[in-house]
Scaffold this motif. Sequence first.
Motif, PDB file in Angstrom:
ATOM      1  N   TYR A 100       0.838  -1.201   0.000  1.00 26.66           N
ATOM      2  CA  TYR A 100       0.000   0.000   0.000  1.00 26.66           C
ATOM      3  C   TYR A 100       0.873   1.251   0.000  1.00 26.66           C
ATOM      4  O   TYR A 100       1.257   1.734   1.073  1.00 26.66           O
ATOM      5  CB  TYR A 100      -0.920   0.009   1.227  1.00 26.66           C
ATOM      6  CG  TYR A 100      -1.756  -1.243   1.389  1.00 26.66           C
ATOM      7  CD1 TYR A 100      -2.612  -1.669   0.374  1.00 26.66           C
ATOM      8  CD2 TYR A 100      -1.697  -2.010   2.549  1.00 26.66           C
ATOM      9  CE1 TYR A 100      -3.384  -2.827   0.518  1.00 26.66           C
ATOM     10  CE2 TYR A 100      -2.462  -3.156   2.707  1.00 26.66           C
ATOM     11  CZ  TYR A 100      -3.302  -3.551   1.691  1.00 26.66           C
ATOM     12  OH  TYR A 100      -4.059  -4.696   1.845  1.00 26.66           O
ATOM     13  N   PRO A 101       1.230   1.796  -1.165  1.00 22.53           N
ATOM     14  CA  PRO A 101       1.988   3.056  -1.205  1.00 22.53           C
ATOM     15  C   PRO A 101       1.005   4.230  -1.103  1.00 22.53           C
ATOM     16  O   PRO A 101       0.078   4.340  -1.901  1.00 22.53           O
ATOM     17  CB  PRO A 101       2.664   3.030  -2.582  1.00 22.53           C
ATOM     18  CG  PRO A 101       2.366   1.649  -3.158  1.00 22.53           C
ATOM     19  CD  PRO A 101       1.112   1.196  -2.493  1.00 22.53           C
ATOM     20  N   MET A 102       1.215   5.099  -0.114  1.00 23.03           N
ATOM     21  CA  MET A 102       0.278   6.210   0.128  1.00 23.03           C
ATOM     22  C   MET A 102       0.649   7.384  -0.784  1.00 23.03           C
ATOM     23  O   MET A 102       1.148   8.426  -0.332  1.00 23.03           O
ATOM     24  CB  MET A 102       0.309   6.601   1.604  1.00 23.03           C
ATOM     25  CG  MET A 102      -0.833   6.058   2.445  1.00 23.03           C
ATOM     26  SD  MET A 102      -1.072   4.252   2.426  1.00 23.03           S
ATOM     27  CE  MET A 102       0.132   3.722   3.655  1.00 23.03           C
ATOM     28  N   THR A 103       0.396   7.211  -2.083  1.00 22.56           N
ATOM     29  CA  THR A 103       0.711   8.231  -3.079  1.00 22.56           C
ATOM     30  C   THR A 103      -0.236   8.085  -4.264  1.00 22.56           C
ATOM     31  O   THR A 103      -0.734   6.978  -4.532  1.00 22.56           O
ATOM     32  CB  THR A 103       2.173   8.090  -3.579  1.00 22.56           C
ATOM     33  OG1 THR A 103       2.358   8.916  -4.733  1.00 22.56           O
ATOM     34  CG2 THR A 103       2.499   6.657  -3.967  1.00 22.56           C
ATOM     35  N   ASP A 104      -0.455   9.223  -4.991  1.00 26.37           N
ATOM     36  CA  ASP A 104      -1.279   9.160  -6.205  1.00 26.37           C
ATOM     37  C   ASP A 104      -0.698   8.159  -7.201  1.00 26.37           C
ATOM     38  O   ASP A 104      -1.418   7.548  -7.984  1.00 26.37           O
ATOM     39  CB  ASP A 104      -1.354  10.539  -6.875  1.00 26.37           C
ATOM     40  CG  ASP A 104      -2.127  11.547  -6.025  1.00 26.37           C
ATOM     41  OD1 ASP A 104      -2.782  11.130  -5.044  1.00 26.37           O
ATOM     42  OD2 ASP A 104      -2.069  12.756  -6.345  1.00 26.37           O
ATOM     43  N   ASP A 105       0.640   7.997  -7.181  1.00 25.04           N
ATOM     44  CA  ASP A 105       1.316   7.085  -8.118  1.00 25.04           C
ATOM     45  C   ASP A 105       1.501   5.696  -7.512  1.00 25.04           C
ATOM     46  O   ASP A 105       2.527   5.046  -7.697  1.00 25.04           O
ATOM     47  CB  ASP A 105       2.679   7.679  -8.513  1.00 25.04           C
ATOM     48  CG  ASP A 105       3.366   6.842  -9.593  1.00 25.04           C
ATOM     49  OD1 ASP A 105       2.652   6.205 -10.409  1.00 25.04           O
ATOM     50  OD2 ASP A 105       4.613   6.800  -9.597  1.00 25.04           O
ATOM     51  N   PHE A 106       0.479   5.210  -6.805  1.00 29.47           N
ATOM     52  CA  PHE A 106       0.640   3.905  -6.143  1.00 29.47           C
ATOM     53  C   PHE A 106       0.855   2.774  -7.140  1.00 29.47           C
ATOM     54  O   PHE A 106       1.603   1.839  -6.879  1.00 29.47           O
ATOM     55  CB  PHE A 106      -0.542   3.600  -5.204  1.00 29.47           C
ATOM     56  CG  PHE A 106      -1.881   3.489  -5.881  1.00 29.47           C
ATOM     57  CD1 PHE A 106      -2.659   4.612  -6.125  1.00 29.47           C
ATOM     58  CD2 PHE A 106      -2.377   2.251  -6.273  1.00 29.47           C
ATOM     59  CE1 PHE A 106      -3.909   4.501  -6.733  1.00 29.47           C
ATOM     60  CE2 PHE A 106      -3.626   2.133  -6.879  1.00 29.47           C
ATOM     61  CZ  PHE A 106      -4.385   3.270  -7.121  1.00 29.47           C
ATOM     62  N   MET A 133      -4.663   5.368  -0.889  1.00 26.06           N
ATOM     63  CA  MET A 133      -3.582   5.419  -1.876  1.00 26.06           C
ATOM     64  C   MET A 133      -3.630   6.762  -2.613  1.00 26.06           C
ATOM     65  O   MET A 133      -3.991   6.840  -3.792  1.00 26.06           O
ATOM     66  CB  MET A 133      -3.709   4.229  -2.835  1.00 26.06           C
ATOM     67  CG  MET A 133      -2.772   3.077  -2.548  1.00 26.06           C
ATOM     68  SD  MET A 133      -2.897   2.349  -0.880  1.00 26.06           S
ATOM     69  CE  MET A 133      -4.309   1.269  -1.060  1.00 26.06           C
ATOM     70  N   THR A 134      -3.237   7.820  -1.878  1.00 29.11           N
ATOM     71  CA  THR A 134      -3.258   9.181  -2.426  1.00 29.11           C
ATOM     72  C   THR A 134      -2.212  10.025  -1.691  1.00 29.11           C
ATOM     73  O   THR A 134      -1.896   9.743  -0.530  1.00 29.11           O
ATOM     74  CB  THR A 134      -4.647   9.829  -2.252  1.00 29.11           C
ATOM     75  OG1 THR A 134      -4.546  11.220  -2.551  1.00 29.11           O
ATOM     76  CG2 THR A 134      -5.165   9.703  -0.829  1.00 29.11           C
ATOM     77  N   ASP A 135      -1.709  11.069  -2.394  1.00 28.33           N
ATOM     78  CA  ASP A 135      -0.771  11.993  -1.740  1.00 28.33           C
ATOM     79  C   ASP A 135      -1.409  12.614  -0.493  1.00 28.33           C
ATOM     80  O   ASP A 135      -0.722  12.958   0.462  1.00 28.33           O
ATOM     81  CB  ASP A 135      -0.375  13.118  -2.714  1.00 28.33           C
ATOM     82  CG  ASP A 135       0.471  12.595  -3.879  1.00 28.33           C
ATOM     83  OD1 ASP A 135       0.926  11.427  -3.818  1.00 28.33           O
ATOM     84  OD2 ASP A 135       0.667  13.356  -4.854  1.00 28.33           O
ATOM     85  N   PHE A 143      -3.140  11.321   1.876  1.00 28.59           N
ATOM     86  CA  PHE A 143      -3.614  10.241   2.767  1.00 28.59           C
ATOM     87  C   PHE A 143      -3.904  10.750   4.171  1.00 28.59           C
ATOM     88  O   PHE A 143      -4.838  10.288   4.824  1.00 28.59           O
ATOM     89  CB  PHE A 143      -2.622   9.063   2.789  1.00 28.59           C
ATOM     90  CG  PHE A 143      -1.255   9.380   3.326  1.00 28.59           C
ATOM     91  CD1 PHE A 143      -0.265   9.899   2.504  1.00 28.59           C
ATOM     92  CD2 PHE A 143      -0.940   9.145   4.661  1.00 28.59           C
ATOM     93  CE1 PHE A 143       1.002  10.186   3.001  1.00 28.59           C
ATOM     94  CE2 PHE A 143       0.322   9.410   5.162  1.00 28.59           C
ATOM     95  CZ  PHE A 143       1.294   9.947   4.334  1.00 28.59           C
TER      96      PHE A 143
END
Lengths: 202, 202
Positions: free
Chosen positions: A10-16, B12-14, B16
């Motif tokens: 689970y990468p917490m970024t728009d670019d997951f 999964m967003t900048d 978060f």
Amino acid sequence: MFSGAQISLYPMTDDFVGVILGAIGALDPYRSNFRIETDDLSTLIVGPPEQLFPAMRDLFLAASRRGVHCVLAATVSRGCPGEPDDPICTPIAGSSDDRPLESRIAAAVRHVETAPRTGQVVAAQFSLYPLGSGHHMDEIYGCIDFLKRSGVFDRSKNFCTKLCGDAGPVFATLSEAFLRFGAPQGHVALDLKVSANSPSKA
Amino acid sequence: MFSGAQISLYPMTDDFVGVILGAIGALDPYRSNFRIETDDLSTLIVGPPEQLFPAMRDLFLAASRRGVHCVLAATVSRGCPGEPDDPICTPIAGSSDDRPLESRIAAAVRHVETAPRTGQVVAAQFSLYPLGSGHHMDEIYGCIDFLKRSGVFDRSKNFCTKLCGDAGPVFATLSEAFLRFGAPQGHVALDLKVSANSPSKA
């Protein structure tokens, strides 16, 4: 004995999607030893029990490298009586361990001491479930004794134990907990979350 | 009997942090019945066993509302012999159930049928661990029988079962699995991931 894990990143970024796809290559060195299947919730790896945590470590380090807040969650299992035996799961180095609890704890501590450092600090929490035994709490307390001597013990929480430190010894500690506690041929499950680059301290 | 959950939300967003802080208010109606503690890995809720899944449902719906891909991961537990009894965990409506397996399955199916719909489709996978009993696989197979009749069963996976459908019946199904299988006063743990708005289909 069947062994494997259902792993999610689970990468917490728009670019997951980009982070996940960029990290998957870290599993390449393990592919010849594993059966790997992916769906929308997780990736299944089935293979030798002592390679599960090194594979998860390498995948998680690859995802965390860009500095994004990332979590790896996994359900790890060995010896489930509902799964057929699979030759791909044969321990490479005879990892099953039926010595008394105190000897297993000492061996686990030695393994963690020699784990290579990675330079990435992580926080982890996990629960170990030795199933189908009348003595499951003895094995859990023995495992907690090991964890307190692992060098990466952070604290006991309700329902789980928290570790903190370099990803090398943290994943080695998780692997030892999984391999050495609970009956050697018994059913053991482990529920894991590992976090890196959290804005609320690691 | 002690009951509660360690819950984590992974948007999964900048943004978060914003999504998590915006969703936390959904727990307000439960605060008087729960003890709640947060650290960098998870939020602990301790309280009546039959309110754990409704609280998780409301938190997860609040986080998913903006359409962002979100995952809720939780370690849910009741009856752990390592935890002290706590009056806050007293079942509100007498949820412990010591009837034969077939009656429990039928009651669980009826509860799910009456669960309110929410309009949010989710996918979930979970593992149920009835601990310290010699018959843990009987309870697991009984629970799987219930799941297949729940209306939200998707498929059996290695180490877990996948559900798919409206968040209302999905969380109701999870709650029934947790409350009705494993010995009524026994130690039961449940390892859960729920996903919404995934780009790889829900």
